[in-house]
Design a protein around this motif. Sequence first.
Motif, mmCIF file in Angstrom:
data_model
loop_
_atom_site.group_PDB
_atom_site.id
_atom_site.type_symbol
_atom_site.label_atom_id
_atom_site.label_comp_id
_atom_site.label_asym_id
_atom_site.label_seq_id
_atom_site.Cartn_x
_atom_site.Cartn_y
_atom_site.Cartn_z
ATOM 1 N N LEU A 18 36.690 37.233 30.188
ATOM 2 C CA LEU A 18 37.122 36.583 28.945
ATOM 3 C C LEU A 18 38.232 35.565 29.159
ATOM 4 C CD1 LEU A 18 36.893 36.741 25.769
ATOM 5 C CD2 LEU A 18 38.791 38.362 25.869
ATOM 6 N N THR A 20 40.751 33.195 26.363
ATOM 7 C CA THR A 20 41.110 33.106 24.951
ATOM 8 C C THR A 20 41.757 31.754 24.652
ATOM 9 O OG1 THR A 20 43.349 34.009 25.182
ATOM 10 C CG2 THR A 20 41.549 35.590 24.875
ATOM 11 N N ALA A 81 37.114 27.448 21.300
ATOM 12 C CA ALA A 81 36.406 28.435 22.129
ATOM 13 C C ALA A 81 35.574 27.747 23.203
ATOM 14 C CB ALA A 81 35.522 29.329 21.252
ATOM 15 N N ALA A 92 32.792 34.487 28.560
ATOM 16 C CA ALA A 92 33.055 34.788 27.154
ATOM 17 C C ALA A 92 34.391 34.156 26.765
ATOM 18 C CB ALA A 92 33.104 36.290 26.913
ATOM 19 N N VAL A 94 37.058 33.610 23.142
ATOM 20 C CA VAL A 94 37.361 33.797 21.729
ATOM 21 C C VAL A 94 38.463 32.823 21.342
ATOM 22 C CG1 VAL A 94 36.671 36.225 21.661
ATOM 23 C CG2 VAL A 94 39.053 35.641 22.150
ATOM 24 N N TRP A 117 33.598 32.769 18.735
ATOM 25 C CA TRP A 117 33.194 33.505 19.933
ATOM 26 C C TRP A 117 32.179 32.650 20.657
ATOM 27 C CZ3 TRP A 117 33.683 35.254 15.054
ATOM 28 C CH2 TRP A 117 34.554 36.329 14.814
ATOM 29 N N SER A 129 31.004 31.716 14.633
ATOM 30 C CA SER A 129 32.326 31.586 14.020
ATOM 31 C C SER A 129 32.339 32.241 12.648
ATOM 32 C CB SER A 129 32.732 30.111 13.919
ATOM 33 O OG SER A 129 31.854 29.383 13.093
ATOM 34 N N VAL A 149 39.034 39.861 16.091
ATOM 35 C CA VAL A 149 38.271 39.061 17.052
ATOM 36 C C VAL A 149 37.762 39.934 18.202
ATOM 37 C CG1 VAL A 149 40.092 38.204 18.619
ATOM 38 C CG2 VAL A 149 38.182 36.720 18.017
ATOM 39 N N GLN A 152 34.791 42.267 16.903
ATOM 40 C CA GLN A 152 33.540 41.561 16.661
ATOM 41 C C GLN A 152 32.877 41.032 17.928
ATOM 42 O OE1 GLN A 152 32.071 41.523 13.588
ATOM 43 N NE2 GLN A 152 33.772 42.906 13.147
ATOM 44 N N LEU A 153 33.589 40.966 19.023
ATOM 45 C CA LEU A 153 33.030 40.390 20.245
ATOM 46 C C LEU A 153 31.726 41.065 20.687
ATOM 47 C CD1 LEU A 153 34.868 38.957 23.245
ATOM 48 C CD2 LEU A 153 32.976 40.491 23.650
ATOM 49 N N HIS A 157 28.228 39.099 21.138
ATOM 50 C CA HIS A 157 27.658 39.088 22.492
ATOM 51 C C HIS A 157 26.216 39.583 22.461
ATOM 52 C CE1 HIS A 157 26.910 40.874 26.542
ATOM 53 N NE2 HIS A 157 27.126 39.611 26.820
#
Length: 166
Positions: A18, A20, A81, A92, A94, A117, A129, A149, A152-153, A157
């Motif tokens: 990830l 950010t 993002a 990934a 966010v 995301w 979004s 955030v 919800q990932l 995904h």
Amino acid sequence: MTVAQILVDYMREHDLRLTTAESCTAGQIVTLLAEVPGSGSLIESGYVVYSPEAKQRLLGVSPRSIETFNLTSREVAEEMALGALRDANANAAVATTGLLGPDDKDGIPAGTVCFAWAFEVNGQRALFSRRERFFGSRGQVQLWAAEYVLQQLPTFHQRAVAGERR
């Protein structure tokens, strides 16, 4: 188990790394994840970009998007993002941008946060979004937005893995 612990397990299980792009959450997303032992190998980078200039310079957000949609918009969150994902060795990303409060500004209610995301799946990008509003103090809104955030990932995904792109 905390939201961050659940997400770290998910990321490990699905081989996610990830990055950010945080505005109103000010690094809180990375902070929550970093509190989980072993999470360091799953976090590639974290941008904290408050000013429009930083969003443009570091993430490639279009000045036109900021002018047209405002800093607190799904469009700007999406560009944040994608910019973070493009620049990182991650699959990934966010992003958060919003207005913590306590006052409304430019017709945007305090507590409004826009999220995005972005995922790289099988050589293709997927982008999602949302715009949400939280009620509470600045600190509460910041924490709730960071937790939201992360919560919800996995959902987004899974949608990306299923072939959805938006």
